[in-house]
Enzyme design. Sequence first.
Site, short mmCIF file in Angstrom:
data_model
loop_
_atom_site.label_atom_id
_atom_site.label_comp_id
_atom_site.label_asym_id
_atom_site.label_seq_id
_atom_site.Cartn_x
_atom_site.Cartn_y
_atom_site.Cartn_z
N ARG A 236 7.65 -44.36 -70.60
CA ARG A 236 8.84 -44.96 -69.97
C ARG A 236 9.20 -46.25 -70.69
O ARG A 236 9.22 -47.33 -70.12
CB ARG A 236 8.57 -45.21 -68.50
CG ARG A 236 7.96 -44.04 -67.72
CD ARG A 236 8.85 -42.83 -67.62
NE ARG A 236 9.94 -42.99 -66.68
CZ ARG A 236 9.84 -42.78 -65.37
NH1 ARG A 236 8.68 -42.42 -64.86
NH2 ARG A 236 10.87 -42.92 -64.57
N SER B 134 13.66 -40.13 -64.99
CA SER B 134 14.66 -41.10 -64.52
C SER B 134 15.97 -40.42 -64.17
O SER B 134 16.56 -40.70 -63.13
CB SER B 134 14.92 -42.17 -65.58
OG SER B 134 13.83 -43.05 -65.64
P1 NAD Z 1 7.58 -43.81 -59.20
O1 NAD Z 1 8.37 -42.61 -58.75
O2 NAD Z 1 6.25 -43.60 -59.82
O3 NAD Z 1 7.37 -44.77 -57.92
C1 NAD Z 1 8.49 -45.24 -57.19
C2 NAD Z 1 8.28 -46.68 -56.81
O4 NAD Z 1 7.31 -46.78 -55.77
C3 NAD Z 1 7.80 -47.60 -57.92
O5 NAD Z 1 8.75 -48.61 -58.12
C4 NAD Z 1 6.48 -48.13 -57.38
O6 NAD Z 1 6.24 -49.46 -57.79
C5 NAD Z 1 6.71 -48.03 -55.89
N1 NAD Z 1 5.50 -48.12 -55.03
C6 NAD Z 1 4.26 -47.61 -55.22
N2 NAD Z 1 3.44 -47.97 -54.21
C7 NAD Z 1 4.18 -48.70 -53.34
C8 NAD Z 1 3.92 -49.35 -52.11
N3 NAD Z 1 2.71 -49.34 -51.54
N4 NAD Z 1 4.94 -50.02 -51.52
C9 NAD Z 1 6.16 -50.05 -52.05
N5 NAD Z 1 6.47 -49.47 -53.21
C10 NAD Z 1 5.49 -48.81 -53.86
O7 NAD Z 1 8.46 -44.74 -60.12
P2 NAD Z 1 9.57 -44.33 -61.19
O8 NAD Z 1 10.90 -44.39 -60.60
O9 NAD Z 1 9.14 -43.07 -61.88
O10 NAD Z 1 9.44 -45.54 -62.19
C11 NAD Z 1 8.20 -45.83 -62.77
C12 NAD Z 1 8.27 -47.04 -63.63
O11 NAD Z 1 8.91 -46.80 -64.85
C13 NAD Z 1 9.04 -48.17 -63.01
O12 NAD Z 1 8.39 -49.36 -63.33
C14 NAD Z 1 10.36 -48.13 -63.70
O13 NAD Z 1 11.04 -49.35 -63.65
C15 NAD Z 1 9.89 -47.78 -65.07
N6 NAD Z 1 10.94 -47.23 -65.90
C16 NAD Z 1 11.20 -47.88 -67.08
C17 NAD Z 1 12.18 -47.41 -67.92
C18 NAD Z 1 12.49 -48.14 -69.20
O14 NAD Z 1 13.27 -47.72 -69.94
N7 NAD Z 1 11.86 -49.22 -69.51
C19 NAD Z 1 12.88 -46.29 -67.58
C20 NAD Z 1 12.58 -45.63 -66.39
C21 NAD Z 1 11.59 -46.13 -65.57
#
Ligand code: NAD
Length: 359
Positions: free
Chosen positions: A120, A131
């Site tokens: 990611r 995403s």
């Molecule tokens: P995910 O589906 O794995 O999880 C969803 C969210 O749940 C996350 O934000 C996580 O921090 C949160 N979470 C976990 N336990 C929790 C709790 N106890 N209470 C509240 N929230 C809780 O996440 P995702 O949407 O697949 O994204 C994963 C990561 O990848 C994120 O950090 C996202 O910002 C990052 N990302 C980065 C890029 C990039 O280009 N840099 C692109 C897409 C995603």
Amino acid sequence: MSLTIGILKEKDDQRVSVTPDNIKKSKLKEATWWIENGAGAEAGFNDAKYEGLATAKDRNTVLKEADIIISIFPPDDSDLAQIKAGALVISQFRPYQDATVNDKLAQYNFRALSMDMIPRTTLAQAMDVLSSMASIAGYKAVLMAAQKLPRYFPMMITSAGSIRPAKVLILGAGVAGLQAIATSRKLGAVVEVFDVRAAAKEEVQSLGAKFVEVEGAKDDKGAGGYAVEQSEEFLQRQRAEVQARAAKSDVIICTAQIRGRKAPVLIEEATLHNMKHGSVIIDLAASTGGNCAVTENDKTVRLNGVTVIGNSSLDRDMPEDASQMYGNNIMNLLMHITKEGALDLNMEDEIIAGSLIKA
Ligand code: NAD
């Protein structure tokens, strides 16, 4: 010799992994495209729409003869057995959810690239199917909640009286959560959000929502941007805070997940007894156990007048745009893994090393 790329028909999904428009706009020169008969029909792209771009073929021909095979869900065992040696299968194998995937793939002589293993990173953002699909799910979750809620989302001032805006609580501010915030705000709701990653705070606030902080969250910068499991003591304090906010909420959208683990339970059954009649919980974490204790995957449960919908597949409910976006991600990946019309799987490349689960 040019690469032959075959698009498979999904067995239980209306989406297709590559649309005619994706191929038309592709900068991938010298490739021959095959589409399994009728693969795009349910997403709005019948075989005629692929004419001049891809040739319709039967499933066996695609499986046996294509150099690259593309799908959204991995082909089943009988399909895998037909794929030729040296071919590359691009799909979502989810090895972090199913420990048997790698052993299964090891029996075959084809290569496998898992779209859900692409790191990611900013560089890989254009190939990130997790995403693009999570964003659709976050949007759809809010629309579904608005539809079920017996109250308005926006504030209304009418001659028949005034209505307060709905309060939406969002658990998890990853991709789905952020899209749920944006959609709720566009519909006029007041939004509060929980997350355990410090980086989420600024993103939440920039979308006009309130970030609720629970002290003492574990945040590991080395976890590839993903959240890490929290201690039971932290989760207990978080559940108490969620309960206090839930009592005033009309809608809760659950998206909190820990990759490869069971989702954290953040809403206890007792919380539902404190919620307002008619409130709606949409649990997108349902397939990994759900954030609500009463969630049942792919089912709707009603308790104390609260509707709890467990659905982790809302991206499937928008097959046309979902296919278009998935296909764009695929095309960007294909550009990355080919050079002058041939495969170029350089294992020193971070994206390829992360996603090529069977070389
Ligand atoms: P995910 O589906 O794995 O999880 C969803 C969210 O749940 C996350 O934000 C996580 O921090 C949160 N979470 C976990 N336990 C929790 C709790 N106890 N209470 C509240 N929230 C809780 O996440 P995702 O949407 O697949 O994204 C994963 C990561 O990848 C994120 O950090 C996202 O910002 C990052 N990302 C980065 C890029 C990039 O280009 N840099 C692109 C897409 C995603």
